[in-house]
Design a protein around this motif. Structure first.
Motif, PDB file in Angstrom:
ATOM      1  N   UNK A 189       0.827  -1.209   0.000  1.00 53.52           N
ATOM      2  CA  UNK A 189       0.000   0.000   0.000  1.00 53.52           C
ATOM      3  C   UNK A 189       0.860   1.257   0.000  1.00 53.52           C
ATOM      4  N   UNK A 190       2.049   1.173   0.574  1.00 51.80           N
ATOM      5  CA  UNK A 190       2.924   2.348   0.608  1.00 51.80           C
ATOM      6  C   UNK A 190       3.503   2.677  -0.767  1.00 51.80           C
ATOM      7  N   UNK A 191       3.579   1.684  -1.644  1.00 49.12           N
ATOM      8  CA  UNK A 191       4.107   1.929  -2.993  1.00 49.12           C
ATOM      9  C   UNK A 191       3.130   2.711  -3.866  1.00 49.12           C
ATOM     10  N   UNK A 192       1.833   2.516  -3.653  1.00 51.68           N
ATOM     11  CA  UNK A 192       0.825   3.103  -4.554  1.00 51.68           C
ATOM     12  C   UNK A 192       0.973   4.599  -4.775  1.00 51.68           C
ATOM     13  N   UNK A 193       1.102   5.414  -3.721  1.00 53.28           N
ATOM     14  CA  UNK A 193       1.199   6.855  -3.978  1.00 53.28           C
ATOM     15  C   UNK A 193       2.546   7.291  -4.539  1.00 53.28           C
ATOM     16  N   UNK A 194       3.472   6.343  -4.673  1.00 56.01           N
ATOM     17  CA  UNK A 194       4.831   6.673  -5.113  1.00 56.01           C
ATOM     18  C   UNK A 194       5.108   6.275  -6.557  1.00 56.01           C
ATOM     19  N   UNK A 195       4.074   5.929  -7.306  1.00 57.26           N
ATOM     20  CA  UNK A 195       4.283   5.449  -8.668  1.00 57.26           C
ATOM     21  C   UNK A 195       4.916   6.498  -9.572  1.00 57.26           C
ATOM     22  N   UNK A 196       4.845   7.767  -9.194  1.00 54.31           N
ATOM     23  CA  UNK A 196       5.480   8.826  -9.972  1.00 54.31           C
ATOM     24  C   UNK A 196       6.984   8.907  -9.784  1.00 54.31           C
ATOM     25  N   UNK A 197       7.514   8.134  -8.859  1.00 55.69           N
ATOM     26  CA  UNK A 197       8.958   8.112  -8.616  1.00 55.69           C
ATOM     27  C   UNK A 197       9.615   6.990  -9.405  1.00 55.69           C
ATOM     28  N   UNK A 200       9.893   3.808   0.554  1.00 59.89           N
ATOM     29  CA  UNK A 200       9.117   2.783   1.264  1.00 59.89           C
ATOM     30  C   UNK A 200       9.950   2.166   2.385  1.00 59.89           C
ATOM     31  N   UNK A 201      11.216   1.878   2.127  1.00 62.20           N
ATOM     32  CA  UNK A 201      12.069   1.315   3.179  1.00 62.20           C
ATOM     33  C   UNK A 201      12.196   2.281   4.363  1.00 62.20           C
TER      34      UNK A 201
END
Length: 108
Positions: free
Chosen positions: A75-83, A92-93
């Motif tokens: 779930x933490x990856x989802x908002x970071x797809x622009x990176x 995330x780590x």
């Protein structure tokens, strides 16, 4: 140098109170607030911290349950797809390290 550190501490304490976040979620914000890749991707460190706090409530046993930890990570990856891939993993780590650090008291 000490004056600058004292000033930064005062700013952090005020910002923490104003944010309404738990100590852990505020730690996520404070560690990412000046992150250039996040800023360049238009991702708000404050929103990311709020999302992380929400997800921790969804997965309260992530510290001790591998399945919940995997779901939290996803779930933490989802908002970071622009990176880029490396920055996503790094962020995330970092977020997981702050949220799951067992040395702190449990947050509400």
């Amino acid at each position: 140098m000490l004056a600058a550190l004292a000033k930064e501490k005062e700013e952090a304490i005020k910002a923490a109170k104003d944010s309404g976040l738990s100590a852990r979620a505020f730690g996520v914000y404070w560690n990412l607030k000046d992150d250039e890749p996040l800023r360049n991707a238009g991702i708000s460190a404050m929103e990311l911290a709020r999302d992380a706090e929400t997800e921790m409530h969804r997965f309260p046993n992530a510290r001790v349950n591998d399945d919940e930890r995997r779901k939290l990570r996803a779930t933490l990856y989802r908002p970071l797809l622009g990176l880029g891939k490396e920055d996503r993993g790094r962020v995330v780590d970092l977020v997981l390290a702050i949220l799951l650090d067992g040395d702190h008291d449990a947050e509400s």
